[in-house]
Design an enzyme around this catalytic site. Structure first.
Site, PDB file in Angstrom:
ATOM      1  N   LYS A  70       0.814  -1.230   0.000  1.00 48.84           N
ATOM      2  CA  LYS A  70       0.000   0.000   0.000  1.00 48.84           C
ATOM      3  C   LYS A  70       0.844   1.276   0.000  1.00 48.84           C
ATOM      4  CE  LYS A  70      -4.234  -1.753   2.110  1.00 48.84           C
ATOM      5  NZ  LYS A  70      -5.261  -1.509   3.128  1.00 48.84           N
ATOM      6  N   ASP A 106      -9.907   3.186   2.165  1.00 50.78           N
ATOM      7  CA  ASP A 106     -10.072   2.571   3.486  1.00 50.78           C
ATOM      8  C   ASP A 106     -10.736   3.559   4.451  1.00 50.78           C
ATOM      9  OD1 ASP A 106      -8.984   0.052   2.927  1.00 50.78           O
ATOM     10  OD2 ASP A 106      -6.941   0.769   3.246  1.00 50.78           O
TER      11      ASP A 106
END
Ligand code: ATR
Length: 276
Positions: A70, A106
């Site tokens: 990420k 997220d």
């Protein structure tokens, strides 16, 4: 450049390992349900730079990025949106006609899930943990006008994160003295197979109106079970997972995600995996 001769759009998840990712199941169901001619493929990535080049070369429309890429993926993209930059992590790539744009959904997923159960603005939330997952959650809380109070096993990490985001932190000993409306677990404590673990040993969960876990396997962690018994509203990590996926779907296709379908396929899979 005009896109491919293939009549199917390709989407993917990049991770390593990736075999246990529920994203392919969830996104394929969403793509099928909305009538897209598309495949969503899991890739266990061994060379990240080359994998990102592959998005361009193969005209992959969108990619979910999971652990451990990420942060590392960011340097290979053409643009990073503001939230992802602040959080320091990209979980979504959109191939916008050859330009690779990085986003972080997220935090939206987290905010959406929590907001269904409580107001955020003006409320205090104890956040357990100060790793990568905590960053998105702290960002989301602050954006929505909430007040995070960071608590972590390694206190110096909570302090550093609190400084960076301009919020409060507290030492673990004495945490019972801290007043807050909600509690959010971002540590892996309680995740399958160690389901007997909990990040909150105290018997005072009743003082929180809402308790959320970002873990979704098991669906109801020990923390959430105890919180429910204590009369708190509880929010499972499944909701965050579904809604971060729904945001990805919207970015890629421009369509509203079929959230109920996505939730159902993931729940069926988790239920099937549950040995009890
Ligand atoms: P992620 O990036 O997914 O958030 P991480 O960076 O490993 O994962 O962070 C996990 C968080 O959970 C960290 O804050 C970690 O605490 P430390 O900073 O002290 O390492 C916390 N954590 C992990 N295992 C823990 C445990 N057994 N007890 C308490 N906290 C734990």
């Amino acid at each position: 450049m005009k896109s491919t001769s293939s009549e199917y759009d390709i989407y993917a998840v990049f991770g390593n390992p990736v075999a246990h990712s529920l994203s392919p199941l969830m996104h394929q169901a969403a793509l099928d349900h909305t009538g897209q001619k598309a495949f969503y493929v899991p890739f266990c990535v061994t060379a990240l730079r080359e994998a990102v080049q592959g998005i361009r070369g193969l005209n992959i429309r969108g990619v979910s990025v999971t652990l451990p890429f990420k942060t590392a993926v960011m340097e290979f993209l053409d643009e990073i949106d503001q939230g992802a930059r602040r959080i320091g992590a990209v979980n979504t790539i959109w191939n916008d006609q050859g330009r690779l744009k990085g986003f972080n959904t997220d935090w939206n997923g987290f905010v959406f899930a929590l907001k269904k159960h409580t107001e955020i603005r003006g409320k205090k939330f104890v956040v357990l943990g100060a790793g990568g997952a905590a960053r998105g959650i702290v960002y989301g809380l602050i954006r929505e006008g909430g007040e995070p109070i960071l608590v972590n096993r390694t206190a110096s990490k909570a302090e550093a994160l609190a400084r960076e985001f301009g919020c409060a932190f507290a030492e673990e000993p004495g945490i019972e003295m801290v007043g807050a409306d909600g509690l959010i677990n971002t540590t892996p404590l309680g995740m399958s197979p160690r389901t007997e673990d909990t990040p909150w040993e105290g018997d005072d969960l009743h003082r929180f109106k809402v308790v959320m876990d970002i873990i979704y396997n098991p669906l109801e962690t020990r923390l959430l079970k105890e919180a429910r018994s204590a009369g708190c509203r509880t929010v499972s990590g499944l909701e965050m997972f579904i809604h971060q996926g729904a945001e990805q779907f919207k970015l890629w296709t421009g369509l509203e995600a079929p959230v109920a379908i996505m939730r159902q396929v993931v729940m069926d899979k988790l239920d099937a995996n549950d040995p009890h």
